[in-house]
Design a protein around this motif. Structure first.
Motif, PDB file in Angstrom:
ATOM      1  N   UNK A  33      47.597 -11.160 -10.025  1.00  0.00           N
ATOM      2  CA  UNK A  33      46.944 -11.725 -11.208  1.00  0.00           C
ATOM      3  C   UNK A  33      47.686 -12.940 -11.758  1.00  0.00           C
ATOM      4  N   UNK A  34      49.015 -12.886 -11.788  1.00  0.00           N
ATOM      5  CA  UNK A  34      49.786 -14.008 -12.320  1.00  0.00           C
ATOM      6  C   UNK A  34      49.581 -15.261 -11.476  1.00  0.00           C
ATOM      7  N   UNK A  35      49.533 -15.084 -10.140  1.00  0.00           N
ATOM      8  CA  UNK A  35      49.330 -16.217  -9.249  1.00  0.00           C
ATOM      9  C   UNK A  35      47.895 -16.739  -9.332  1.00  0.00           C
ATOM     10  N   UNK A  36      46.952 -15.850  -9.622  1.00  0.00           N
ATOM     11  CA  UNK A  36      45.570 -16.293  -9.820  1.00  0.00           C
ATOM     12  C   UNK A  36      45.474 -17.219 -11.035  1.00  0.00           C
ATOM     13  N   UNK A  37      46.138 -16.854 -12.109  1.00  0.00           N
ATOM     14  CA  UNK A  37      46.147 -17.692 -13.314  1.00  0.00           C
ATOM     15  C   UNK A  37      46.883 -19.011 -13.065  1.00  0.00           C
ATOM     16  N   UNK A  38      47.938 -18.945 -12.232  1.00  0.00           N
ATOM     17  CA  UNK A  38      48.655 -20.171 -11.871  1.00  0.00           C
ATOM     18  C   UNK A  38      47.753 -21.088 -11.057  1.00  0.00           C
ATOM     19  N   UNK A  92      44.453 -25.921 -10.457  1.00  0.00           N
ATOM     20  CA  UNK A  92      43.170 -26.548 -10.154  1.00  0.00           C
ATOM     21  C   UNK A  92      42.567 -27.214 -11.392  1.00  0.00           C
ATOM     22  N   UNK A  93      42.831 -26.643 -12.579  1.00  0.00           N
ATOM     23  CA  UNK A  93      42.349 -27.272 -13.806  1.00  0.00           C
ATOM     24  C   UNK A  93      43.018 -28.631 -14.000  1.00  0.00           C
ATOM     25  N   UNK A  94      44.337 -28.674 -13.772  1.00  0.00           N
ATOM     26  CA  UNK A  94      45.055 -29.941 -13.887  1.00  0.00           C
ATOM     27  C   UNK A  94      44.551 -30.974 -12.890  1.00  0.00           C
ATOM     28  N   UNK A  95      44.312 -30.532 -11.652  1.00  0.00           N
ATOM     29  CA  UNK A  95      43.806 -31.436 -10.613  1.00  0.00           C
ATOM     30  C   UNK A  95      42.417 -31.943 -10.982  1.00  0.00           C
ATOM     31  N   UNK A  96      41.582 -31.035 -11.463  1.00  0.00           N
ATOM     32  CA  UNK A  96      40.208 -31.405 -11.817  1.00  0.00           C
ATOM     33  C   UNK A  96      40.179 -32.402 -12.974  1.00  0.00           C
ATOM     34  N   UNK A  97      40.993 -32.145 -14.002  1.00  0.00           N
ATOM     35  CA  UNK A  97      41.053 -33.059 -15.146  1.00  0.00           C
ATOM     36  C   UNK A  97      41.600 -34.426 -14.730  1.00  0.00           C
ATOM     37  N   UNK A  98      42.573 -34.425 -13.804  1.00  0.00           N
ATOM     38  CA  UNK A  98      43.124 -35.693 -13.315  1.00  0.00           C
ATOM     39  C   UNK A  98      42.053 -36.487 -12.569  1.00  0.00           C
ATOM     40  N   UNK A 125      35.631 -27.217  -6.963  1.00  0.00           N
ATOM     41  CA  UNK A 125      36.775 -26.762  -7.765  1.00  0.00           C
ATOM     42  C   UNK A 125      36.383 -25.858  -8.942  1.00  0.00           C
ATOM     43  N   UNK A 126      35.348 -26.190  -9.743  1.00  0.00           N
ATOM     44  CA  UNK A 126      35.027 -25.313 -10.886  1.00  0.00           C
ATOM     45  C   UNK A 126      34.732 -23.873 -10.491  1.00  0.00           C
ATOM     46  N   UNK A 127      34.038 -23.663  -9.386  1.00  0.00           N
ATOM     47  CA  UNK A 127      33.739 -22.291  -8.945  1.00  0.00           C
ATOM     48  C   UNK A 127      35.015 -21.570  -8.521  1.00  0.00           C
ATOM     49  N   UNK A 128      35.902 -22.288  -7.818  1.00  0.00           N
ATOM     50  CA  UNK A 128      37.184 -21.680  -7.426  1.00  0.00           C
ATOM     51  C   UNK A 128      38.013 -21.332  -8.654  1.00  0.00           C
ATOM     52  N   UNK A 129      37.985 -22.195  -9.659  1.00  0.00           N
ATOM     53  CA  UNK A 129      38.700 -21.924 -10.903  1.00  0.00           C
ATOM     54  C   UNK A 129      38.132 -20.695 -11.605  1.00  0.00           C
ATOM     55  N   UNK A 130      36.793 -20.611 -11.679  1.00  0.00           N
ATOM     56  CA  UNK A 130      36.151 -19.477 -12.352  1.00  0.00           C
ATOM     57  C   UNK A 130      36.473 -18.166 -11.637  1.00  0.00           C
TER      58      UNK A 130
END
Length: 319
Positions: free
Chosen positions: A19-24, A29-35, A76-81
């Protein structure tokens, strides 16, 4: 043994079960997507707002940035979700939509890259014919042809892939719905049909690649004949970013789609998929702007204008 008519959802590859690695992974991916959103958004705004950048080269770069945004927003958004909600599921319809959009956007990007090579060839090898060969109408027609060809290729690839009977379950060994991984789920007797269509697409892609290579052979020859070192540097600075993007795009995409299905290394497949679907939309704005002073200065003006207006809004609230 499964049948495609009874499959209502697919299960995508999970990066980790911890779970911790999933949140990481979600945060990464959120940082990459926003960039990617920020970088491509700045490119789009800089080109749209600066009249001096309303030229064929920047028109095609604007199209490329739009496609980059669409490409990363498809996967990316689906992988993040999935990482955030600790799930792997994607509906059958959602998977088909993801395949269609991804193939469409990737195909259109490749055609735009080919057109960009043609534009650089005309600019450097036939500068006197630049205005007549690359007028606004011709540029719009070429861009429309690239987008239309991408849609046509996506329709053919998606329709053929999802018409195949699936006998190997519904677990896709990738973090998004990718044609090579879905083909591994199909029955062996029907696999060759899609392989034939992929081969035809590969031939068209090879034709585009040969065109790009031949264009740059002529461009390099023309650059070496330039008497001015400053002219050589300017031509080199506009061509190098395009070559870098083409090399990354073609090498990773070709490895993913053309390697035999018997050669399968899950970790390597995952790394290659990230390299051709996630990394380019983040790096492309940097590649194209760092060696292009005109574009870089326009981007800086957009950033300054944004900060100035943000400061004015904040100041108005404190009055």
């Amino acid at each position: 043994m499964s049948n495609s008519s009874s499959i209502t959802e697919f299960f995508l590859l999970a990066f980790t079960d911890t779970r911790e690695l999933q949140l990481l992974h979600f945060a990464l991916f959120l940082g990459i997507y926003l960039a990617a959103l920020l970088g491509n958004g700045l490119i789009l705004t800089a080109i749209a707002c600066n009249q001096r950048l309303h030229t064929p080269m920047y028109f095609f770069l604007l199209n490329f940035a739009l496609l980059d945004l669409g490409c990363i927003s498809t996967t990316v958004p689906k992988a993040m979700a999935n990482s955030l909600w600790d799930t792997r599921a994607i509906s059958y319809t959602g998977c088909a939509a993801q395949v269609f959009l991804f193939v469409f956007l990737i195909s259109a990007e490749y055609f735009i890259l080919t057109i960009m090579a043609y534009e650089r060839y005309i600019a450097i090898c036939k500068p006197l014919h630049y205005g007549s060969l690359l007028g606004s109408r011709a540029c719009a027609q070429m861009a429309a042809a690239a987008w239309g060809s991408g849609i046509l290729n996506a329709l053919l690839q998606t329709g053929n892939t999802f018409s195949l009977p699936l006998c190997q379950g519904n677990s896709v060994n990738q973090f998004f719905c990718e044609i090579p991984q879905i083909l591994k789920l199909s029955c062996s007797h029907s696999y060759l049909r899609e392989v034939g269509l992929v081969t035809v697409s590969a031939c068209f892609a090879s034709g585009c690649f040969v065109f790009i290579v031949l264009s740059y052979v002529q461009i390099i020859r023309a650059m070496l004949r330039m008497p001015s070192e400053q002219g050589q540097h300017k031509a080199f600075s506009t061509c190098l970013p395009h070559l870098a993007v083409v090399c990354l795009f073609v090498s990773t995409g070709a490895f993913s789609y053309l390697k035999p299905p018997s050669i399968s290394f899950p970790f390597l497949d995952l790394v290659v998929a990230v390299l051709y679907s996630v990394v380019p939309p983040v790096l492309n704005p940097l590649i194209y702007s760092l060696r292009n002073e005109e574009l870089l200065n326009s981007v800086k003006k957009v950033i300054s204008w944004s900060f100035f207006n943000s400061y004015k809004i904040i100041a108005s609230f404190h009055k």
